[in-house]
Motif scaffolding. Sequence first.
Motif, mmCIF file in Angstrom:
data_model
loop_
_atom_site.group_PDB
_atom_site.id
_atom_site.type_symbol
_atom_site.label_atom_id
_atom_site.label_comp_id
_atom_site.label_asym_id
_atom_site.label_seq_id
_atom_site.Cartn_x
_atom_site.Cartn_y
_atom_site.Cartn_z
ATOM 1 N N PRO A 167 0.791 -1.236 0.000
ATOM 2 C CA PRO A 167 0.000 0.000 0.000
ATOM 3 C C PRO A 167 0.822 1.285 0.000
ATOM 4 N N TYR A 168 2.038 1.265 0.608
ATOM 5 C CA TYR A 168 2.774 2.519 0.785
ATOM 6 C C TYR A 168 4.211 2.487 0.256
ATOM 7 N N HIS A 217 8.295 13.797 14.116
ATOM 8 C CA HIS A 217 9.380 14.767 13.958
ATOM 9 C C HIS A 217 10.083 14.574 12.619
ATOM 10 N N GLU A 218 10.500 13.343 12.347
ATOM 11 C CA GLU A 218 11.245 13.075 11.113
ATOM 12 C C GLU A 218 10.354 13.231 9.879
ATOM 13 N N PHE A 219 9.083 12.871 10.009
ATOM 14 C CA PHE A 219 8.157 13.038 8.889
ATOM 15 C C PHE A 219 7.955 14.517 8.582
ATOM 16 N N TYR A 276 -2.254 9.320 9.793
ATOM 17 C CA TYR A 276 -2.174 10.201 8.620
ATOM 18 C C TYR A 276 -3.146 9.750 7.533
ATOM 19 N N ARG A 277 -3.283 8.443 7.378
ATOM 20 C CA ARG A 277 -4.237 7.945 6.383
ATOM 21 C C ARG A 277 -5.648 8.412 6.722
ATOM 22 N N THR A 291 5.659 9.470 2.520
ATOM 23 C CA THR A 291 6.211 8.743 3.657
ATOM 24 C C THR A 291 7.643 8.272 3.414
ATOM 25 N N PHE A 292 8.295 7.791 4.470
ATOM 26 C CA PHE A 292 9.617 7.190 4.359
ATOM 27 C C PHE A 292 9.531 5.972 3.449
#
Length: 304
Positions: A51-52, A177-179, A94-95, A107-108
């Motif tokens: 999916p991602y 934070h990283e996102f 988030y989704r 996303t990562f």
Amino acid sequence: MKYIKLLFIAFFTIVLASCQDNGIENESIFDTSSPKRTEFDTWILNNFTLPYNIDFQYHYNDKLSDNEYNVVPARLDNSKAMAILLKHVWLDSYREAVGEDFVKANTFRVVQLIGSPEYSGQGSIVLGTAEGGIMVTLFRLNELDIHNIHIEQDDPFRSRGALPLDLNHWYFHTMHHEFCHILTQKKQYTTDFQAISAGKYHSTDWINVSDEESGQEGFVTGYASDQYNEDFAETYSTYITLSDEGWNALLKKAGDEGAAIILKKLDIIRTYMQDSWGIDIDKLRTVVNRRCKEVKTLDLTKLN
């Protein structure tokens, strides 16, 4: 001349014979067989990869790790639990709040789990690392007690070393934070944010700024006082992961002057996220807080 013709005929005959021998050509030099997957591998494929487009690395991979540090692999049961937690509390938040297409696009691409802590040169424990918005690494997985999960939403000053580990501090806060860094690298925010605390950042000694004291200078955490990009991401992730009770406790500790600075920064973040990404951070925060409370109902030993 006859010798040349004979050599040419012999060469042509050999080439023709080689072209007609298709035995080697029909066999690929690459392994085309389907990989053998465990139940966990299949779960990752269906919940992260397909999916991602996220490569979820729970085995230790030295090519993805910083070999300057001595670290150990994450335990399998803890890796399964963290995968379930990250999907429910972070990815699915988030989704739900912004949409699946947004997650797919931003996303990562790699999430890596490490069993032990990693210490910075300043003596602090690294919560997580991110490589150019592509990969995020989470540490200390082997200290996670999957039968005694704690997510601190109400007390922003709870001891970081206290057990059980606070998943908000060690993992969810880190992911947000990283996102946030990914988003601000793609679309820059206004320089007005940089001006708010200009000249007040502790770029060389932020490690000596405690979370309890940082608010008085207008920083939500000691790490936020490092520099303005970290300040932006820390303010965002702290607000997202704290309840109203926790956020108000942080502002109260900051005092009137410090709280005013923090709220001014939050206003810029709120506008940036809405205008640049269509993210209502208050809606997202509601979703995140609800999903954190739902963790108590999850069986972290079973893959659904």
